[in-house]
Enzyme design. Structure first.
Site, mmCIF file in Angstrom:
data_model
loop_
_atom_site.group_PDB
_atom_site.id
_atom_site.type_symbol
_atom_site.label_atom_id
_atom_site.label_comp_id
_atom_site.label_asym_id
_atom_site.label_seq_id
_atom_site.Cartn_x
_atom_site.Cartn_y
_atom_site.Cartn_z
ATOM 1 N N ASN A 174 1.869 12.476 0.517
ATOM 2 C CA ASN A 174 0.738 11.869 1.211
ATOM 3 C C ASN A 174 0.367 12.725 2.409
ATOM 4 O OD1 ASN A 174 2.455 10.919 3.533
ATOM 5 N ND2 ASN A 174 3.368 9.703 1.894
ATOM 6 N N LYS A 217 8.990 23.784 -15.103
ATOM 7 C CA LYS A 217 7.590 23.522 -14.790
ATOM 8 C C LYS A 217 6.898 22.879 -15.990
ATOM 9 C CE LYS A 217 3.280 25.861 -13.565
ATOM 10 N NZ LYS A 217 2.628 27.158 -13.294
ATOM 11 N N ASP A 274 5.573 5.159 -2.636
ATOM 12 C CA ASP A 274 5.836 3.895 -3.330
ATOM 13 C C ASP A 274 6.292 4.105 -4.768
ATOM 14 O OD1 ASP A 274 5.084 2.281 -1.139
ATOM 15 O OD2 ASP A 274 2.972 2.576 -1.633
ATOM 16 N N PHE A 334 5.399 0.260 10.331
ATOM 17 C CA PHE A 334 4.019 0.734 10.462
ATOM 18 C C PHE A 334 3.235 0.307 9.230
ATOM 19 C CE2 PHE A 334 5.358 2.985 14.053
ATOM 20 C CZ PHE A 334 4.272 3.604 14.656
ATOM 21 N N LYS A 379 8.959 -8.435 5.409
ATOM 22 C CA LYS A 379 9.989 -7.412 5.596
ATOM 23 C C LYS A 379 10.837 -7.652 6.841
ATOM 24 C CE LYS A 379 7.298 -4.254 2.796
ATOM 25 N NZ LYS A 379 6.816 -2.893 2.535
ATOM 26 N N LYS A 423 3.070 -8.129 6.072
ATOM 27 C CA LYS A 423 4.155 -7.147 6.014
ATOM 28 C C LYS A 423 5.256 -7.504 6.998
ATOM 29 C CE LYS A 423 4.760 -2.123 5.757
ATOM 30 N NZ LYS A 423 4.054 -0.820 5.774
#
Length: 405
Positions: free
Chosen positions: A209, A289, A278, A323, A341, A337
């Site tokens: 990301n 590869k 995730d 976060f 959590k 969240k």
């Protein structure tokens, strides 16, 4: 906050040197012992006599002007300083400090110093934005140097732009703020995660990301400056980590999970700022590869273990902060969240807003607790966001619902 503190005030050769006199006066009035070191160039803008009168101490300019045979001046000054402030800091002075040069009294003292350093840059806007200066500032920041950013205004060269030295009141406030929080987390053990994880497909490709690690690094640096013992678990990042932390490098979500759970029980505060993948390839990492075959490639992905959820379930005395990077309904998703959590705080931002996304040096966040919105922070540097977040955490530690470690 400044009473009895020993501060070295370094003044370098820029037109803003005259503001150093006002800063010196304010620090002395606040009860600090101020020793002024001027570069030779600085004396062209303001006289040493002025600073001597305001500081009530001799002004140091020449490395070889040793006045006390019992000590070496630059070593003695560095050893006894609680903080070194350079205001104004020219591009040349910043380059010397970044490069470790020691060719005058100020640069030699800086090289010998073990105390924190606060820099207030001042220069022409094009100089401030020059890649060499930007690189030097980033390097110093990675070593834990603090900054009071220049303001936007009329510059001596005629431009109206960023580069003007912060006002003496602003610099004095930053100094007081640092002393106020410098021992706030003394004795606390803080775990910070930062950067993005990588889920490999094969030896040359991976899923990841846009996280740069800047926010997590700023939090680790802020915790360190507040006196904490900091462990930093970092994935893929775009900037150097802060100095002085225990650094653990990881790659995948599983490696990050293993690293944080291995030290979790002994931590007092955990801030999970990393952007953890995730999903990963269900078939595992290919040994070779993956070759092209046809016009389409279908990958089957499986869920990775949720690191924050795992920590929340295992929480006993830890203060846990997560976060949430969102693009819509920020409050709804953040509160969901936090509850699912078992977090004490959630730091949420809308990454679709300019200035609040990945890779930048700024952020716009809302901090949520069990009661809802705790504080909304406007566009600020990530260092400022980190400082405010750590202050909120410190204020809430007695209410974290568990025993103190």
């Amino acid at each position: 906050m400044l009473k009895g503190k020993s501060i070295i005030l370094g003044i370098t050769g820029g037109i803003a040197a005259y503001k150093g006199a006002a800063l010196c006066s304010k620090l002395v009035q606040a009860g600090a012992k101020v020793n002024v070191i001027m570069t030779e160039s600085a004396t062209k803008f303001i006289t040493p006599l002025t600073l001597q009168t305001l500081s009530r101490n001799p002004v140091y300019i020449d490395t070889f002007d040793e006045r006390d045979p019992a000590v070496v001046s630059h070593i003695d000054l560095a050893d006894h300083a609680d903080l070194i402030v350079i205001a104004p800091a020219t591009a040349n002075a910043i380059a010397k400090l970044a490069g470790g040069h020691a060719d005058d009294m100020l640069s030699t003292t800086l090289l010998a110093a073990a105390c924190p350093i606060l820099i207030a840059p001042a220069m022409n806007v094009h100089m401030y934005e020059h890649p060499a200066v930007v690189s030097n500032l980033e390097l110093l920041a990675s070593r834990g140097v603090m900054f009071v950013e220049p303001g936007t205004g009329q510059l001596a060269c005629g431009y109206v732009a960023k580069g003007r030295l912060a006002e003496p009141e602003e610099i004095a406030a930053a100094i007081e703020s640092w002393f106020a929080r410098s021992g706030t987390l003394a004795g606390k053990r803080v775990l910070v995660t930062a950067g993005g994880t990588m889920e490999r497909l094969d030896p040359v490709r991976y899923l990841t990301n846009d996280s740069s690690g800047k926010m997590g690094f700023a939090i680790a640096e802020a915790a360190l400056l507040m006196g904490a013992e900091v462990t930093l678990v970092a994935g893929r990042t775009a900037v150097p980590p802060p100095a002085g932390v225990e650094l653990v490098r990881v790659e995948s979500a599983q490696q990050m999970l293993d690293a944080v759970t291995g030290v979790y029980d002994k931590m007092d505060i955990v801030v999970k700022a990393a952007a953890v993948a995730d999903y990963r390839r269900a078939a595992g990492v290919s040994d070779h590869k993956l070759k092209k075959s046809g016009e389409r490639l279908t990958l089957e992905l499986e869920r990775t273990t949720d690191v924050l959820e795992t920590l929340g379930k295992r929480k006993n005395h830890q203060f846990l902060v997560g976060f949430a990077a969102e693009t819509e309904q920020v409050e709804r998703y953040a509160m969901d969240k936090l509850r699912r959590k078992h977090c004490d705080l959630i730091v949420a931002n809308d990454v679709s807003i300019e200035g609040a996304g990945f890779n930048g040096d700024t952020n716009i966040v809302q901090v949520y607790g069990e009661e809802g919105l705790v504080e909304a922070l406007p566009l600020l540097s990530k260092r400022e966001v980190a400082n405010r977040l750590l202050e909120l955490i410190a204020d809430r530690l007695p209410r974290s619902g568990g025993k103190e470690a």
